[in-house]
Design a protein around this motif. Structure first.
Motif, PDB file in Angstrom:
ATOM      1  N   ASN A  92       0.933  -1.054   0.072  1.00  0.00           N
ATOM      2  CA  ASN A  92      -0.023   0.130   0.206  1.00  0.00           C
ATOM      3  C   ASN A  92       0.796   1.283   0.091  1.00  0.00           C
ATOM      4  OD1 ASN A  92      -2.083   1.729   0.178  1.00  0.00           O
ATOM      5  ND2 ASN A  92      -2.591   1.380   2.221  1.00  0.00           N
ATOM      6  N   VAL A  93       1.087   2.091  -1.057  1.00  0.00           N
ATOM      7  CA  VAL A  93       1.807   2.993  -1.087  1.00  0.00           C
ATOM      8  C   VAL A  93       1.040   4.440  -1.432  1.00  0.00           C
ATOM      9  CG1 VAL A  93       3.850   1.902  -2.033  1.00  0.00           C
ATOM     10  CG2 VAL A  93       2.322   2.464  -3.538  1.00  0.00           C
ATOM     11  N   ASP A  94       1.674   5.525  -1.195  1.00  0.00           N
ATOM     12  CA  ASP A  94       1.103   6.805  -1.330  1.00  0.00           C
ATOM     13  C   ASP A  94       1.201   7.280  -2.753  1.00  0.00           C
ATOM     14  OD1 ASP A  94       0.326   7.081   1.313  1.00  0.00           O
ATOM     15  OD2 ASP A  94       2.479   8.068   1.788  1.00  0.00           O
ATOM     16  N   ASP A  95       0.553   8.469  -3.138  1.00  0.00           N
ATOM     17  CA  ASP A  95       0.603   8.857  -4.477  1.00  0.00           C
ATOM     18  C   ASP A  95       2.117   9.212  -4.965  1.00  0.00           C
ATOM     19  OD1 ASP A  95      -1.951   8.498  -4.354  1.00  0.00           O
ATOM     20  OD2 ASP A  95      -2.618  10.866  -4.532  1.00  0.00           O
ATOM     21  N   ILE A  96       2.310   9.394  -6.139  1.00  0.00           N
ATOM     22  CA  ILE A  96       3.633   9.622  -6.507  1.00  0.00           C
ATOM     23  C   ILE A  96       3.421  10.815  -7.495  1.00  0.00           C
ATOM     24  CG2 ILE A  96       3.480   8.161  -8.604  1.00  0.00           C
ATOM     25  CD1 ILE A  96       6.313   7.469  -8.593  1.00  0.00           C
ATOM     26  N   GLU A  97       4.487  11.685  -7.436  1.00  0.00           N
ATOM     27  CA  GLU A  97       4.768  12.638  -8.398  1.00  0.00           C
ATOM     28  C   GLU A  97       5.774  12.514  -9.577  1.00  0.00           C
ATOM     29  OE1 GLU A  97       6.346  17.297  -8.100  1.00  0.00           O
ATOM     30  OE2 GLU A  97       4.567  16.810  -6.668  1.00  0.00           O
TER      31      GLU A  97
ATOM     32  N   ARG B  83       4.841  14.384 -26.329  1.00  0.00           N
ATOM     33  CA  ARG B  83       5.594  14.104 -27.937  1.00  0.00           C
ATOM     34  C   ARG B  83       6.397  15.245 -28.351  1.00  0.00           C
ATOM     35  NH1 ARG B  83       4.123  14.729 -32.922  1.00  0.00           N
ATOM     36  NH2 ARG B  83       2.250  15.848 -32.381  1.00  0.00           N
ATOM     37  N   THR B  84       6.121  16.466 -28.023  1.00  0.00           N
ATOM     38  CA  THR B  84       6.785  17.665 -28.335  1.00  0.00           C
ATOM     39  C   THR B  84       8.031  17.865 -27.486  1.00  0.00           C
ATOM     40  OG1 THR B  84       5.423  19.125 -27.059  1.00  0.00           O
ATOM     41  CG2 THR B  84       4.742  18.836 -29.301  1.00  0.00           C
ATOM     42  N   GLY B  85       7.995  17.133 -26.499  1.00  0.00           N
ATOM     43  CA  GLY B  85       9.437  17.320 -25.407  1.00  0.00           C
ATOM     44  C   GLY B  85       9.079  18.373 -24.082  1.00  0.00           C
ATOM     45  N   LYS B  86       7.875  18.905 -24.223  1.00  0.00           N
ATOM     46  CA  LYS B  86       7.207  19.446 -23.058  1.00  0.00           C
ATOM     47  C   LYS B  86       7.118  18.578 -21.950  1.00  0.00           C
ATOM     48  CE  LYS B  86       3.995  22.827 -21.323  1.00  0.00           C
ATOM     49  NZ  LYS B  86       2.655  22.690 -20.801  1.00  0.00           N
ATOM     50  N   LEU B  87       7.789  19.187 -20.881  1.00  0.00           N
ATOM     51  CA  LEU B  87       7.573  18.340 -19.537  1.00  0.00           C
ATOM     52  C   LEU B  87       6.162  18.424 -18.810  1.00  0.00           C
ATOM     53  CD1 LEU B  87      10.787  18.721 -18.035  1.00  0.00           C
ATOM     54  CD2 LEU B  87      10.319  17.093 -19.533  1.00  0.00           C
ATOM     55  N   ILE B  88       5.533  17.405 -18.544  1.00  0.00           N
ATOM     56  CA  ILE B  88       3.988  17.335 -18.002  1.00  0.00           C
ATOM     57  C   ILE B  88       4.172  16.596 -16.568  1.00  0.00           C
ATOM     58  CG2 ILE B  88       1.845  16.661 -18.062  1.00  0.00           C
ATOM     59  CD1 ILE B  88       2.676  18.362 -20.293  1.00  0.00           C
TER      60      ILE B  88
ATOM     61  N   ILE C  93      -0.260  18.657 -12.804  1.00  0.00           N
ATOM     62  CA  ILE C  93      -0.084  19.594 -12.057  1.00  0.00           C
ATOM     63  C   ILE C  93       1.051  20.450 -12.289  1.00  0.00           C
ATOM     64  CG2 ILE C  93      -0.933  18.396  -9.872  1.00  0.00           C
ATOM     65  CD1 ILE C  93       1.757  17.943  -9.258  1.00  0.00           C
ATOM     66  N   THR C  94       1.303  20.535 -13.629  1.00  0.00           N
ATOM     67  CA  THR C  94       2.226  21.309 -14.362  1.00  0.00           C
ATOM     68  C   THR C  94       2.078  22.790 -14.223  1.00  0.00           C
ATOM     69  OG1 THR C  94       2.231  19.663 -16.147  1.00  0.00           O
ATOM     70  CG2 THR C  94       3.535  21.805 -16.520  1.00  0.00           C
ATOM     71  N   TYR C  95       0.900  23.390 -14.261  1.00  0.00           N
ATOM     72  CA  TYR C  95       0.732  24.631 -14.274  1.00  0.00           C
ATOM     73  C   TYR C  95       0.904  25.180 -12.777  1.00  0.00           C
ATOM     74  CZ  TYR C  95      -1.990  29.182 -14.010  1.00  0.00           C
ATOM     75  OH  TYR C  95      -2.135  30.577 -13.893  1.00  0.00           O
ATOM     76  N   ARG C  96       0.262  24.305 -11.607  1.00  0.00           N
ATOM     77  CA  ARG C  96       0.454  24.455 -10.558  1.00  0.00           C
ATOM     78  C   ARG C  96       2.102  24.351  -9.879  1.00  0.00           C
ATOM     79  NH1 ARG C  96      -1.455  20.272  -6.494  1.00  0.00           N
ATOM     80  NH2 ARG C  96       0.719  19.418  -6.373  1.00  0.00           N
TER      81      ARG C  96
END
Length: 156
Positions: free
Chosen positions: A77-82, A88-93, A118-121
């Motif tokens: 049982n593991v917590d969420d991960i980030e 595809r264009t190389g942008k990090l999400i 959560i990229t914008y945040r």
């Protein structure tokens, strides 16, 4: 109680949610993703054919994701991960969420992932942190006293 076939509601959720949903086989092959996943990462279904999930995760996050997935598959049982996907264009999400094992007839067949972009945040947090660091540096190195005055001209 459902008045209609429950699959109708689940299909609607899968298709229309803003969350990224993925089904990945035990070897890492992408089996299915929802439309939001495709839009956010800039792929279409044909472009994902034969792709491995680990190839789409940023190098610096890949091993941590692999270890997390191993824990999930082993029943821990593991917590969420980030972590970060490379679009595809190389942008990090940057996403956060969780994986869960998916069973059929008591056999583990793949993992199901549900992630929120959560990229914008994260970008806003980084911007605020940078502004705070600049202000802290200014305050620490100011040659004179600093006086803060509110709208009523009261010194704070």
């Amino acid at each position: 109680m459902f008045t209609a076939d429950p699959r109708l509601y689940f299909d609607d959720l899968y298709i229309n949610t803003s969350d990224l949903i993925q089904y990945v086989s035990l070897d890492g092959s992408i089996q299915a993703v929802n439309p939001s996943w495709l839009r956010r990462l800039g792929y279409d279904s044909e472009q994902l054919a034969g792709k491995n999930i680990y190839d789409l995760i940023v190098d610096g996050d890949r091993e941590r994701f692999r270890a997390y997935r191993t824990q999930v598959v082993s029943g821990q049982n593991v917590d969420d991960i980030e972590f970060r996907f490379a679009s595809r264009t190389g942008k990090l999400i940057t996403v956060e969420g969780h994986l869960r094992p998916f069973f059929k007839n008591d056999s583990l067949i793949h993992t199901r992932g549900v992630f929120r972009d959560i990229t914008y945040r994260k970008e806003k947090e980084a911007s605020l942190n940078s502004a705070f660091q600049r202000l802290a540096s200014f305050m620490a190195h100011a040659p004179s006293a600093i006086v803060v005055i509110d709208e009523q001209q009261h010194i704070k």
